[in-house]
Design a protein around this motif. Structure first.
Motif, PDB file in Angstrom:
ATOM      1  N   VAL A 177      -6.045 -74.979  16.929  1.00 48.72           N
ATOM      2  CA  VAL A 177      -5.291 -75.890  17.792  1.00 48.72           C
ATOM      3  C   VAL A 177      -6.085 -77.171  18.055  1.00 48.72           C
ATOM      4  O   VAL A 177      -5.518 -78.271  18.075  1.00 48.72           O
ATOM      5  N   ILE A 178      -7.388 -77.048  18.248  1.00 44.33           N
ATOM      6  CA  ILE A 178      -8.220 -78.240  18.448  1.00 44.33           C
ATOM      7  C   ILE A 178      -8.084 -79.177  17.245  1.00 44.33           C
ATOM      8  O   ILE A 178      -7.927 -80.397  17.402  1.00 44.33           O
ATOM      9  N   GLN A 179      -8.106 -78.615  16.054  1.00 43.30           N
ATOM     10  CA  GLN A 179      -7.953 -79.443  14.856  1.00 43.30           C
ATOM     11  C   GLN A 179      -6.561 -80.071  14.782  1.00 43.30           C
ATOM     12  O   GLN A 179      -6.423 -81.241  14.426  1.00 43.30           O
ATOM     13  N   ARG A 180      -5.536 -79.310  15.146  1.00 40.24           N
ATOM     14  CA  ARG A 180      -4.179 -79.866  15.133  1.00 40.24           C
ATOM     15  C   ARG A 180      -4.029 -80.981  16.164  1.00 40.24           C
ATOM     16  O   ARG A 180      -3.401 -82.012  15.896  1.00 40.24           O
ATOM     17  N   MET A 181      -4.605 -80.786  17.335  1.00 39.08           N
ATOM     18  CA  MET A 181      -4.567 -81.842  18.359  1.00 39.08           C
ATOM     19  C   MET A 181      -5.188 -83.118  17.816  1.00 39.08           C
ATOM     20  O   MET A 181      -4.670 -84.217  18.017  1.00 39.08           O
ATOM     21  N   ASN A 182      -6.316 -82.951  17.137  1.00 35.70           N
ATOM     22  CA  ASN A 182      -7.002 -84.108  16.565  1.00 35.70           C
ATOM     23  C   ASN A 182      -6.160 -84.770  15.484  1.00 35.70           C
ATOM     24  O   ASN A 182      -6.033 -86.007  15.438  1.00 35.70           O
ATOM     25  N   GLN A 183      -5.550 -83.964  14.639  1.00 34.08           N
ATOM     26  CA  GLN A 183      -4.698 -84.510  13.573  1.00 34.08           C
ATOM     27  C   GLN A 183      -3.505 -85.264  14.139  1.00 34.08           C
ATOM     28  O   GLN A 183      -2.985 -86.194  13.514  1.00 34.08           O
ATOM     29  N   GLU A 184      -3.063 -84.857  15.335  1.00 34.95           N
ATOM     30  CA  GLU A 184      -1.907 -85.494  15.962  1.00 34.95           C
ATOM     31  C   GLU A 184      -2.295 -86.654  16.885  1.00 34.95           C
ATOM     32  O   GLU A 184      -1.462 -87.168  17.623  1.00 34.95           O
ATOM     33  N   GLY A 185      -3.578 -87.051  16.845  1.00 36.51           N
ATOM     34  CA  GLY A 185      -3.971 -88.284  17.517  1.00 36.51           C
ATOM     35  C   GLY A 185      -4.927 -88.171  18.674  1.00 36.51           C
ATOM     36  O   GLY A 185      -5.371 -89.199  19.217  1.00 36.51           O
ATOM     37  N   LYS A 186      -5.285 -86.952  19.088  1.00 32.87           N
ATOM     38  CA  LYS A 186      -6.215 -86.795  20.193  1.00 32.87           C
ATOM     39  C   LYS A 186      -7.654 -86.905  19.689  1.00 32.87           C
ATOM     40  O   LYS A 186      -8.018 -86.329  18.666  1.00 32.87           O
TER      41      LYS A 186
END
Length: 235
Positions: A177-186
């Motif tokens: 989830v941390i990686q997905r958050m980052n991929q989505e702009g965080k």
């Protein structure tokens, strides 16, 4: 540069917890702090988010000096803190926790979309959205803590020990989830004792030892650094 920490000192009475560290986080990065207990990692994060007072040094976010300003103002400016130990409101339901996290937001459509984002990332929270959060497992409570950060909005998410006390399978889920958050702009600033996991997802890393930064560089380089491997990776 999104976040810049320059010559930061933090004291607890006579104890010098952070001794003049400097580092930065660029927009779109995952940056991790690793080190042993007592190295100053949590203190550093708490000072960035206004929960501790800097003795000296400066913290800039989006080129604005945020050193020692109130925590709620730092949230309004776009920094969200997921603290060590989760700190969810156990007397509230999952949905009430998320709504509390969104109180400062002024965009109703954005709020609604962020709830859906959380439930997409964590289907178990959607199933349990009307349950008191005290009934959640430890892993589900950590999911809720991360979910609150997503709902709060902002550009920088500060995560303090997100894997603490969790089963390996749940740790894997949290880091996905941390990686997905980052991929989505965080942009992510991460303090994590599981050095292998942290270095595996981060762009850059800093090693803290007794309040000082002793090693820094690309995370992939630190994964193979003999000093880091011996001290933090079990080899």
């Amino acid at each position: 540069m999104l976040l810049e920490v320059n010559d930061l000192h933090v004291n607890y009475g006579a104890i010098k917890a952070v001794k003049g560290i400097s580092f930065y986080v660029e927009k779109g990065e995952i940056v991790t702090l690793i080190g042993a207990n007592g190295a100053g990692k949590t203190t550093t994060l708490r000072t960035i988010t206004g929960l501790e007072h800097a003795a000296s040094g400066t913290i800039h976010f989006k080129d604005k000096d945020i050193t020692n300003i109130a925590p709620h103002r730092i949230v309004e400016m776009g920094i969200t803190h997921v603290p060590e130990g989760r700190r969810i409101f156990t007397n509230l339901t999952v949905m009430e926790n998320l709504k509390m996290a969104a109180l400062l937001r002024k965009d109703p459509e954005g709020k609604k979309a962020s709830y859906e984002e959380v439930f997409e990332l964590f289907p178990r929270l959607k199933e349990r959205r009307m349950q008191p959060s005290i009934t959640l497992s430890g892993g589900e409570q950590q999911m809720l803590a991360v979910g609150r950060a997503i709902v709060t909005g902002g550009d920088l998410v500060v995560l303090d020990e997100p894997s603490m006390g969790l089963a390996p399978k749940i740790v894997d889920e949290i880091f996905e989830v941390i990686q997905r958050m980052n991929q989505e702009g965080k942009t992510i600033l991460l303090n994590e004792q599981n050095a292998f996991m942290a270095l595996s997802v981060a762009n850059r890393a800093y090693v803290l030892e007794t309040g000082n930064i002793t090693i820094e560089g690309p995370a992939k380089d630190l994964l193979t650094d003999p000093r880091v491997k011996e001290a933090y990776l079990g080899s």
